[in-house]
Design a protein around this motif. Structure first.
Motif, PDB file in Angstrom:
ATOM      1  N   LEU A  55       0.715  -1.328   0.055  1.00  0.00           N
ATOM      2  CA  LEU A  55       0.118   0.074   0.005  1.00  0.00           C
ATOM      3  C   LEU A  55       0.807   1.190   0.102  1.00  0.00           C
ATOM      4  O   LEU A  55       0.397   2.321  -0.746  1.00  0.00           O
ATOM      5  N   LEU A  56       1.935   1.085   0.572  1.00  0.00           N
ATOM      6  CA  LEU A  56       2.882   2.437   0.574  1.00  0.00           C
ATOM      7  C   LEU A  56       3.495   2.482  -0.751  1.00  0.00           C
ATOM      8  O   LEU A  56       3.663   3.892  -1.110  1.00  0.00           O
ATOM      9  N   VAL A  57       3.731   1.494  -1.471  1.00  0.00           N
ATOM     10  CA  VAL A  57       4.422   1.638  -2.730  1.00  0.00           C
ATOM     11  C   VAL A  57       3.309   2.295  -3.685  1.00  0.00           C
ATOM     12  O   VAL A  57       3.375   3.077  -4.617  1.00  0.00           O
ATOM     13  N   LEU A  58       1.929   1.644  -3.509  1.00  0.00           N
ATOM     14  CA  LEU A  58       0.852   2.200  -4.291  1.00  0.00           C
ATOM     15  C   LEU A  58       0.643   3.695  -4.024  1.00  0.00           C
ATOM     16  O   LEU A  58       0.525   4.646  -4.781  1.00  0.00           O
ATOM     17  N   ALA A  59       0.766   4.213  -2.745  1.00  0.00           N
ATOM     18  CA  ALA A  59       0.745   5.750  -2.492  1.00  0.00           C
ATOM     19  C   ALA A  59       1.827   6.620  -3.106  1.00  0.00           C
ATOM     20  O   ALA A  59       1.537   7.330  -3.618  1.00  0.00           O
ATOM     21  N   TRP A  60       2.902   5.936  -3.149  1.00  0.00           N
ATOM     22  CA  TRP A  60       4.083   6.580  -3.684  1.00  0.00           C
ATOM     23  C   TRP A  60       3.613   6.699  -5.257  1.00  0.00           C
ATOM     24  O   TRP A  60       4.026   7.785  -5.812  1.00  0.00           O
ATOM     25  N   LEU A  61       3.276   5.624  -5.696  1.00  0.00           N
ATOM     26  CA  LEU A  61       3.094   5.567  -7.194  1.00  0.00           C
ATOM     27  C   LEU A  61       1.905   6.513  -7.759  1.00  0.00           C
ATOM     28  O   LEU A  61       1.891   7.394  -8.966  1.00  0.00           O
ATOM     29  N   THR A  62       0.755   6.715  -6.791  1.00  0.00           N
ATOM     30  CA  THR A  62      -0.351   7.528  -6.880  1.00  0.00           C
ATOM     31  C   THR A  62       0.189   9.225  -6.816  1.00  0.00           C
ATOM     32  O   THR A  62      -0.085   9.949  -7.383  1.00  0.00           O
ATOM     33  N   ALA A  63       1.124   9.235  -5.902  1.00  0.00           N
ATOM     34  CA  ALA A  63       1.580  10.508  -5.688  1.00  0.00           C
ATOM     35  C   ALA A  63       2.658  10.961  -6.809  1.00  0.00           C
ATOM     36  O   ALA A  63       2.231  12.330  -7.029  1.00  0.00           O
ATOM     37  N   VAL A  64       3.284  10.306  -7.322  1.00  0.00           N
ATOM     38  CA  VAL A  64       4.157  10.443  -8.316  1.00  0.00           C
ATOM     39  C   VAL A  64       3.186  10.956  -9.643  1.00  0.00           C
ATOM     40  O   VAL A  64       3.392  11.809 -10.450  1.00  0.00           O
ATOM     41  N   THR A  65       2.197  10.127  -9.697  1.00  0.00           N
ATOM     42  CA  THR A  65       1.190  10.277 -11.023  1.00  0.00           C
ATOM     43  C   THR A  65       0.505  11.621 -10.820  1.00  0.00           C
ATOM     44  O   THR A  65       0.435  12.336 -11.592  1.00  0.00           O
ATOM     45  N   LEU A  66       0.020  11.792  -9.732  1.00  0.00           N
ATOM     46  CA  LEU A  66      -0.646  13.101  -9.330  1.00  0.00           C
ATOM     47  C   LEU A  66       0.308  14.385  -9.348  1.00  0.00           C
ATOM     48  O   LEU A  66      -0.174  15.033 -10.109  1.00  0.00           O
ATOM     49  N   ARG A  67       1.664  14.019  -9.172  1.00  0.00           N
ATOM     50  CA  ARG A  67       2.467  15.460  -9.214  1.00  0.00           C
ATOM     51  C   ARG A  67       2.577  15.556 -10.689  1.00  0.00           C
ATOM     52  O   ARG A  67       2.607  16.731 -11.415  1.00  0.00           O
TER      53      ARG A  67
END
Length: 76
Positions: free
Chosen positions: A10-22
């Motif tokens: 889930l932390l990896v997923l959060a990192w990926l979604t944050a990178v995509t959002l940025r």
């Protein structure tokens, strides 16, 4: 062990979604962009749940003692 691995996932997923959002916000202004709001919510929820599971693991299901004042059943 599985719960901690799920937390890390889930932390990896959060990192990926944050990178995509940025990347999305830098490319196009996020004014009333539904996908940007969804990505922000997914990042927050994934990071919160991932941190909880990664730190506590199976102790998430441990029973805790509740003060009598807050107990639902007065007779116990």
């Amino acid at each position: 062990m599985f719960l901690r691995l799920a937390g890390v996932a889930l932390l990896v997923l959060a990192w990926l979604t944050a990178v995509t959002l940025r990347a999305r916000v830098l490319a196009v202004p996020a004014e009333r962009d539904g996908l940007a709001y969804f990505l922000a919510a997914a990042t927050f929820l994934s990071a919160s749940g991932g941190t909880l599971l990664a730190t506590l693991g199976r102790h998430v299901f441990d029973r805790v003692e509740v003060a009598r004042r807050w107990s639902r059943y007065v007779g116990d």
